[in-house]
Design a protein around this motif. Structure first.
Motif, PDB file in Angstrom:
ATOM      1  N   THR A  74       0.784  -1.236   0.000  1.00 20.48           N
ATOM      2  CA  THR A  74       0.000   0.000   0.000  1.00 20.48           C
ATOM      3  C   THR A  74       0.812   1.282   0.000  1.00 20.48           C
ATOM      4  O   THR A  74       0.352   2.295  -0.518  1.00 20.48           O
ATOM      5  CB  THR A  74      -0.947   0.020   1.221  1.00 20.48           C
ATOM      6  OG1 THR A  74      -0.167   0.002   2.436  1.00 20.48           O
ATOM      7  CG2 THR A  74      -1.884  -1.173   1.217  1.00 20.48           C
ATOM      8  N   ARG A  94       1.121  12.657   0.417  1.00 16.10           N
ATOM      9  CA  ARG A  94       0.437  11.430  -0.017  1.00 16.10           C
ATOM     10  C   ARG A  94       1.059  10.200   0.649  1.00 16.10           C
ATOM     11  O   ARG A  94       0.356   9.253   1.001  1.00 16.10           O
ATOM     12  CB  ARG A  94       0.479  11.293  -1.539  1.00 16.10           C
ATOM     13  CG  ARG A  94      -0.412  12.265  -2.280  1.00 16.10           C
ATOM     14  CD  ARG A  94      -0.686  11.800  -3.711  1.00 16.10           C
ATOM     15  NE  ARG A  94       0.533  11.604  -4.477  1.00 16.10           N
ATOM     16  CZ  ARG A  94       1.168  12.567  -5.138  1.00 16.10           C
ATOM     17  NH1 ARG A  94       0.697  13.809  -5.132  1.00 16.10           N
ATOM     18  NH2 ARG A  94       2.271  12.297  -5.829  1.00 16.10           N
ATOM     19  N   GLU A  97      -0.148  10.121   4.181  1.00 17.34           N
ATOM     20  CA  GLU A  97      -1.546   9.696   4.170  1.00 17.34           C
ATOM     21  C   GLU A  97      -1.650   8.177   3.989  1.00 17.34           C
ATOM     22  O   GLU A  97      -2.439   7.508   4.679  1.00 17.34           O
ATOM     23  CB  GLU A  97      -2.303  10.406   3.052  1.00 17.34           C
ATOM     24  CG  GLU A  97      -3.771  10.044   2.975  1.00 17.34           C
ATOM     25  CD  GLU A  97      -4.513  10.820   1.902  1.00 17.34           C
ATOM     26  OE1 GLU A  97      -5.660  10.447   1.596  1.00 17.34           O
ATOM     27  OE2 GLU A  97      -3.952  11.796   1.368  1.00 17.34           O
ATOM     28  N   ALA A  98      -0.846   7.622   3.088  1.00 17.59           N
ATOM     29  CA  ALA A  98      -0.866   6.178   2.863  1.00 17.59           C
ATOM     30  C   ALA A  98      -0.384   5.421   4.097  1.00 17.59           C
ATOM     31  O   ALA A  98      -0.931   4.369   4.454  1.00 17.59           O
ATOM     32  CB  ALA A  98       0.005   5.823   1.655  1.00 17.59           C
ATOM     33  N   ALA A 101      -3.229   5.552   6.676  1.00 18.45           N
ATOM     34  CA  ALA A 101      -4.330   4.664   6.287  1.00 18.45           C
ATOM     35  C   ALA A 101      -3.974   3.214   6.601  1.00 18.45           C
ATOM     36  O   ALA A 101      -4.810   2.445   7.106  1.00 18.45           O
ATOM     37  CB  ALA A 101      -4.639   4.828   4.799  1.00 18.45           C
ATOM     38  N   SER A 104      -4.089   2.712  10.409  1.00 20.78           N
ATOM     39  CA  SER A 104      -5.465   2.648  10.894  1.00 20.78           C
ATOM     40  C   SER A 104      -6.092   1.302  10.569  1.00 20.78           C
ATOM     41  O   SER A 104      -6.785   0.696  11.397  1.00 20.78           O
ATOM     42  CB  SER A 104      -6.294   3.775  10.276  1.00 20.78           C
ATOM     43  OG  SER A 104      -7.650   3.678  10.664  1.00 20.78           O
ATOM     44  N   ALA A 105      -5.862   0.813   9.363  1.00 20.68           N
ATOM     45  CA  ALA A 105      -6.447  -0.460   8.946  1.00 20.68           C
ATOM     46  C   ALA A 105      -5.937  -1.616   9.793  1.00 20.68           C
ATOM     47  O   ALA A 105      -6.657  -2.589  10.033  1.00 20.68           O
ATOM     48  CB  ALA A 105      -6.138  -0.719   7.474  1.00 20.68           C
ATOM     49  N   GLY A 170      -9.676   1.322  12.177  1.00 21.40           N
ATOM     50  CA  GLY A 170     -10.333   1.606  10.910  1.00 21.40           C
ATOM     51  C   GLY A 170     -10.871   3.013  10.784  1.00 21.40           C
ATOM     52  O   GLY A 170     -11.334   3.411   9.715  1.00 21.40           O
ATOM     53  N   SER A 171     -10.799   3.797  11.871  1.00 19.01           N
ATOM     54  CA  SER A 171     -11.290   5.175  11.830  1.00 19.01           C
ATOM     55  C   SER A 171     -10.370   6.053  10.980  1.00 19.01           C
ATOM     56  O   SER A 171      -9.195   5.744  10.780  1.00 19.01           O
ATOM     57  CB  SER A 171     -11.356   5.735  13.255  1.00 19.01           C
ATOM     58  OG  SER A 171     -11.516   7.137  13.256  1.00 19.01           O
ATOM     59  N   GLU A 172     -10.918   7.153  10.483  1.00 17.52           N
ATOM     60  CA  GLU A 172     -10.101   8.128   9.756  1.00 17.52           C
ATOM     61  C   GLU A 172      -9.847   9.370  10.610  1.00 17.52           C
ATOM     62  O   GLU A 172      -9.604  10.461  10.095  1.00 17.52           O
ATOM     63  CB  GLU A 172     -10.778   8.501   8.443  1.00 17.52           C
ATOM     64  CG  GLU A 172     -10.803   7.352   7.436  1.00 17.52           C
ATOM     65  CD  GLU A 172     -11.102   7.802   6.028  1.00 17.52           C
ATOM     66  OE1 GLU A 172     -11.611   8.929   5.848  1.00 17.52           O
ATOM     67  OE2 GLU A 172     -10.805   7.030   5.096  1.00 17.52           O
ATOM     68  N   TRP A 174      -7.333  10.085  12.046  1.00 16.23           N
ATOM     69  CA  TRP A 174      -5.955  10.528  11.815  1.00 16.23           C
ATOM     70  C   TRP A 174      -5.864  11.657  10.789  1.00 16.23           C
ATOM     71  O   TRP A 174      -4.841  12.353  10.712  1.00 16.23           O
ATOM     72  CB  TRP A 174      -5.089   9.354  11.339  1.00 16.23           C
ATOM     73  CG  TRP A 174      -5.644   8.619  10.158  1.00 16.23           C
ATOM     74  CD1 TRP A 174      -6.439   7.514  10.188  1.00 16.23           C
ATOM     75  CD2 TRP A 174      -5.462   8.932   8.766  1.00 16.23           C
ATOM     76  NE1 TRP A 174      -6.763   7.111   8.909  1.00 16.23           N
ATOM     77  CE2 TRP A 174      -6.181   7.963   8.020  1.00 16.23           C
ATOM     78  CE3 TRP A 174      -4.769   9.924   8.087  1.00 16.23           C
ATOM     79  CZ2 TRP A 174      -6.217   7.976   6.625  1.00 16.23           C
ATOM     80  CZ3 TRP A 174      -4.809   9.936   6.696  1.00 16.23           C
ATOM     81  CH2 TRP A 174      -5.523   8.970   5.988  1.00 16.23           C
ATOM     82  N   ARG A 175      -6.906  11.853   9.991  1.00 21.06           N
ATOM     83  CA  ARG A 175      -6.829  12.867   8.941  1.00 21.06           C
ATOM     84  C   ARG A 175      -6.673  14.279   9.510  1.00 21.06           C
ATOM     85  O   ARG A 175      -5.991  15.126   8.912  1.00 21.06           O
ATOM     86  CB  ARG A 175      -8.056  12.791   8.031  1.00 21.06           C
ATOM     87  CG  ARG A 175      -8.085  11.539   7.164  1.00 21.06           C
ATOM     88  CD  ARG A 175      -9.133  11.598   6.079  1.00 21.06           C
ATOM     89  NE  ARG A 175      -9.093  10.408   5.242  1.00 21.06           N
ATOM     90  CZ  ARG A 175      -8.249  10.237   4.224  1.00 21.06           C
ATOM     91  NH1 ARG A 175      -7.393  11.206   3.908  1.00 21.06           N
ATOM     92  NH2 ARG A 175      -8.281   9.129   3.509  1.00 21.06           N
TER      93      ARG A 175
END
Length: 211
Positions: A74, A94, A97-98, A101, A104-105, A170-172, A174-175
């Motif tokens: 990823t 980016r 961000e990756a 993500a 979080s996953a 799984g939450s976002e 972190w954004r």
């Protein structure tokens, strides 16, 4: 980029077992949490405990291998694209961000690692080297602050990864902190509102929920 301990090339059947164990580990950590027994992972993978321990000395080694798999799948492609992008600052964001993500996953995988420092040490190879390229390039382009060092970036990454401990898997959530980091390292603050505020989940161990 590599988190995994260096391994000798595996026979085809042994490689299949490793693949099944890592796939089962991600599934079990997501379903049962960071305390899932290794025996449960072995059973889910369809292998015996001896096969699991022949390939992974302990839970931490298995966790690092599973994280390494996800980062390769990823984050590495995003890094390749970022290095090819003329806009280094946009590419760096980016990549971050990756990374978030992926964190979080697999929050329960992160939770099974005894210390974040060891995790970060594991990803300081080509990932941090590539981030350094983007940082220097962005500073040369004037889009990233000239007074930021790679030590700063390492610590900012550590701070961001620790955000996973404060949110639901799984939450976002972190954004929002990632956007605050972007505001801090870019020479021009992006013209966008902060992402939505997400409260810290309530936990009796840490007292009242933060708003």
């Amino acid at each position: 980029m590599s988190l995994a301990v260096a391994r000798k090339p595996l026979r085809a059947d042994a490689a299949r077992n490793v693949d099944k164990i890592i796939t089962a580990a991600r599934q079990c950590f997501r379903e049962f949490g960071p305390e899932v027994p290794l025996q449960t992972i072995a059973a889910t993978a369809g292998v015996g405990p001896a096969t699991l321990f022949r390939n992974f000395a302990d839970k931490e080694e298995l966790v690092l291998a599973a994280l390494n798999r996800q980062l390769r799948l990823t984050v590495d492609p995003v890094m390749d694209g970022a290095l090819a992008d003329i806009d280094a600052a946009a590419g760096l964001m980016r990549v971050l961000e990756a990374l978030m993500a992926a964190a979080s996953a697999d929050a329960n995988l992160l939770g099974a690692v005894a210390g974040r420092r060891q995790l970060l040490t594991g990803i300081t190879g080509s990932l941090m080297e590539s981030m350094s390229v983007l940082l220097v390039r962005g500073q040369g382009q004037g889009s990233l602050r000239a007074d930021i060092s790679m030590t700063d970036m390492f610590r900012l990454l550590a701070m961001l990864i620790s955000v996973v401990d404060t949110m639901e898997p799984g939450s976002e959530a972190w954004r929002r902190p990632l956007a605050l980091v972007e505001d801090a390292i870019c020479t021009v603050r992006p013209s966008r509102p902060l992402p939505a505020h997400v409260p810290v989940p309530h936990s009796p161990a840490v007292g009242p929920q933060l708003d």
